[in-house]
Design a protein around this motif. Structure first.
Motif, PDB file in Angstrom:
ATOM      1  N   VAL A  42      32.078  46.900  41.920  1.00  0.00           N
ATOM      2  CA  VAL A  42      32.935  45.720  41.833  1.00  0.00           C
ATOM      3  C   VAL A  42      33.683  45.507  43.143  1.00  0.00           C
ATOM      4  N   PHE A  43      34.319  46.574  43.631  1.00  0.00           N
ATOM      5  CA  PHE A  43      35.172  46.415  44.802  1.00  0.00           C
ATOM      6  C   PHE A  43      34.379  46.305  46.112  1.00  0.00           C
ATOM      7  N   SER A  44      33.109  46.703  46.091  1.00  0.00           N
ATOM      8  CA  SER A  44      32.296  46.458  47.282  1.00  0.00           C
ATOM      9  C   SER A  44      31.963  44.970  47.390  1.00  0.00           C
ATOM     10  N   ILE A  45      31.881  44.287  46.250  1.00  0.00           N
ATOM     11  CA  ILE A  45      31.597  42.854  46.233  1.00  0.00           C
ATOM     12  C   ILE A  45      32.801  42.055  46.731  1.00  0.00           C
ATOM     13  N   ILE A  46      33.998  42.461  46.292  1.00  0.00           N
ATOM     14  CA  ILE A  46      35.196  41.653  46.576  1.00  0.00           C
ATOM     15  C   ILE A  46      36.101  42.267  47.650  1.00  0.00           C
ATOM     16  N   GLN A  47      35.613  43.290  48.343  1.00  0.00           N
ATOM     17  CA  GLN A  47      36.477  44.069  49.236  1.00  0.00           C
ATOM     18  C   GLN A  47      37.226  43.241  50.274  1.00  0.00           C
ATOM     19  N   PHE A  48      36.633  42.163  50.751  1.00  0.00           N
ATOM     20  CA  PHE A  48      37.291  41.365  51.790  1.00  0.00           C
ATOM     21  C   PHE A  48      38.205  40.285  51.211  1.00  0.00           C
ATOM     22  N   ASP A  49      38.260  40.217  49.887  1.00  0.00           N
ATOM     23  CA  ASP A  49      39.065  39.191  49.230  1.00  0.00           C
ATOM     24  C   ASP A  49      40.252  39.764  48.457  1.00  0.00           C
ATOM     25  N   VAL A  50      40.420  41.082  48.485  1.00  0.00           N
ATOM     26  CA  VAL A  50      41.476  41.713  47.672  1.00  0.00           C
ATOM     27  C   VAL A  50      42.842  41.621  48.338  1.00  0.00           C
ATOM     28  N   SER A  51      42.921  41.822  49.621  1.00  0.00           N
ATOM     29  CA  SER A  51      44.205  41.846  50.318  1.00  0.00           C
ATOM     30  C   SER A  51      44.958  40.531  50.115  1.00  0.00           C
ATOM     31  N   GLY A  52      46.168  40.627  49.577  1.00  0.00           N
ATOM     32  CA  GLY A  52      47.002  39.454  49.348  1.00  0.00           C
ATOM     33  C   GLY A  52      46.648  38.641  48.119  1.00  0.00           C
ATOM     34  N   ALA A  53      45.661  39.096  47.346  1.00  0.00           N
ATOM     35  CA  ALA A  53      45.168  38.320  46.201  1.00  0.00           C
ATOM     36  C   ALA A  53      46.125  38.347  45.023  1.00  0.00           C
ATOM     37  N   SER A  54      46.066  37.277  44.252  1.00  0.00           N
ATOM     38  CA  SER A  54      46.751  37.192  42.960  1.00  0.00           C
ATOM     39  C   SER A  54      45.712  37.538  41.895  1.00  0.00           C
ATOM     40  N   VAL A  55      45.969  38.603  41.121  1.00  0.00           N
ATOM     41  CA  VAL A  55      44.957  39.202  40.243  1.00  0.00           C
ATOM     42  C   VAL A  55      45.367  39.106  38.780  1.00  0.00           C
ATOM     43  N   LEU A  56      44.385  38.938  37.914  1.00  0.00           N
ATOM     44  CA  LEU A  56      44.589  38.971  36.464  1.00  0.00           C
ATOM     45  C   LEU A  56      43.644  40.011  35.881  1.00  0.00           C
ATOM     46  N   ASP A  57      44.202  40.965  35.130  1.00  0.00           N
ATOM     47  CA  ASP A  57      43.420  42.002  34.450  1.00  0.00           C
ATOM     48  C   ASP A  57      43.509  41.733  32.949  1.00  0.00           C
ATOM     49  N   LEU A  58      42.491  41.025  32.417  1.00  0.00           N
ATOM     50  CA  LEU A  58      42.463  40.671  30.995  1.00  0.00           C
ATOM     51  C   LEU A  58      41.863  41.810  30.185  1.00  0.00           C
ATOM     52  N   PHE A  59      42.315  41.942  28.925  1.00  0.00           N
ATOM     53  CA  PHE A  59      41.850  43.052  28.090  1.00  0.00           C
ATOM     54  C   PHE A  59      42.028  44.330  28.915  1.00  0.00           C
ATOM     55  N   ALA A  60      43.236  44.531  29.422  1.00  0.00           N
ATOM     56  CA  ALA A  60      43.486  45.470  30.520  1.00  0.00           C
ATOM     57  C   ALA A  60      43.205  46.933  30.191  1.00  0.00           C
ATOM     58  N   GLY A  61      43.299  47.316  28.919  1.00  0.00           N
ATOM     59  CA  GLY A  61      43.066  48.727  28.585  1.00  0.00           C
ATOM     60  C   GLY A  61      44.074  49.628  29.261  1.00  0.00           C
ATOM     61  N   SER A  62      43.617  50.428  30.213  1.00  0.00           N
ATOM     62  CA  SER A  62      44.508  51.324  30.968  1.00  0.00           C
ATOM     63  C   SER A  62      45.119  50.620  32.183  1.00  0.00           C
ATOM     64  N   GLY A  63      44.592  49.450  32.524  1.00  0.00           N
ATOM     65  CA  GLY A  63      45.060  48.727  33.701  1.00  0.00           C
ATOM     66  C   GLY A  63      44.416  49.183  34.996  1.00  0.00           C
ATOM     67  N   GLN A  64      43.372  49.996  34.883  1.00  0.00           N
ATOM     68  CA  GLN A  64      42.829  50.614  36.103  1.00  0.00           C
ATOM     69  C   GLN A  64      42.232  49.620  37.092  1.00  0.00           C
TER      70      GLN A  64
END
Length: 194
Positions: A42-64
């Motif tokens: 997952v993070f190899s796909i979005i690695q250049f878009d994470v810095s400064g991003a506004s994120v939503l973790d739905l059905f978060a479970g542990s929040g990992q």
């Protein structure tokens, strides 16, 4: 009652400011923590878009997933889960990682949250209970809340084949890992010739 182990696999933050930090998770089959291999993909796909991003973790479970994004420089994450025990775990993990200021943790139904959520999201993680049609319900609602170029990462049972498009969401990649699959969408970007 709570455990940091999942089928013998230690849950941890992979990289970033909290690299190696152990995370707690719920015991039982209702919550399936994402494996390190899937998280890496997952993070190899979005690695250049994470810095400064506004994120939503739905059905978060542990929040990992949201915590991993914060560890890698996301500016803010909203965690949503309707299971009070999961919400308790998310609060503990967020606090242990020092991300309280960057986090909003909500104990409510994820679909209901999407109906009233503010727009402006850059990355959305969707990992609902399997075989309940939740992703299909969530995608049109998510599409209306995210920025151009935003990513939506869906984790689901491998038998589920999600559509190639949903409104302005366009399929980027599909992966299969054992019994689970990832479907990654990106919201189309309009050409602004200024």
């Amino acid at each position: 009652m709570f455990s940091v182990e999942w089928n013998g696999d230690l849950m941890r933050v992979i990289t970033g400011s909290c690299r190696g930090k152990k995370l707690k998770t719920l015991e039982g089959t209702d919550t399936r923590p994402t494996s390190d291999m899937v998280k890496e993909a997952v993070f190899s796909i979005i690695q250049f878009d994470v810095s400064g991003a506004s994120v939503l973790d739905l059905f978060a479970g542990s929040g990992q997933m949201g915590i991993e994004a914060l560890s890698r420089g996301a500016s803010h994450c909203v965690f949503v889960d309707k299971n009070p025990e999961a919400v308790k775990i998310v609060r503990e993990n967020v606090s242990d990682c020092g991300f309280v200021k960057e986090s909003r943790i909500l104990s409510m139904d994820s679909i209901e949250y999407l109906k009233t959520a503010k727009s402006g999201l850059d990355i959305v993680f969707v990992d609902p209970p399997y075989r309940m049609g939740m992703i299909e319900k969530a995608l049109p609602l998510i599409e209306a809340k995210i920025n151009e170029g935003a990513f939506v990462i869906c984790e689901h049972e491998k038998e589920l084949m999600l559509p190639d498009e949903c409104g302005e969401l366009v399929l980027r990649k599909r992966y299969k890992y054992g019994k689970i699959a990832l479907t990654v969408y990106k919201k189309a970007e309009r050409d602004n010739n200024e």
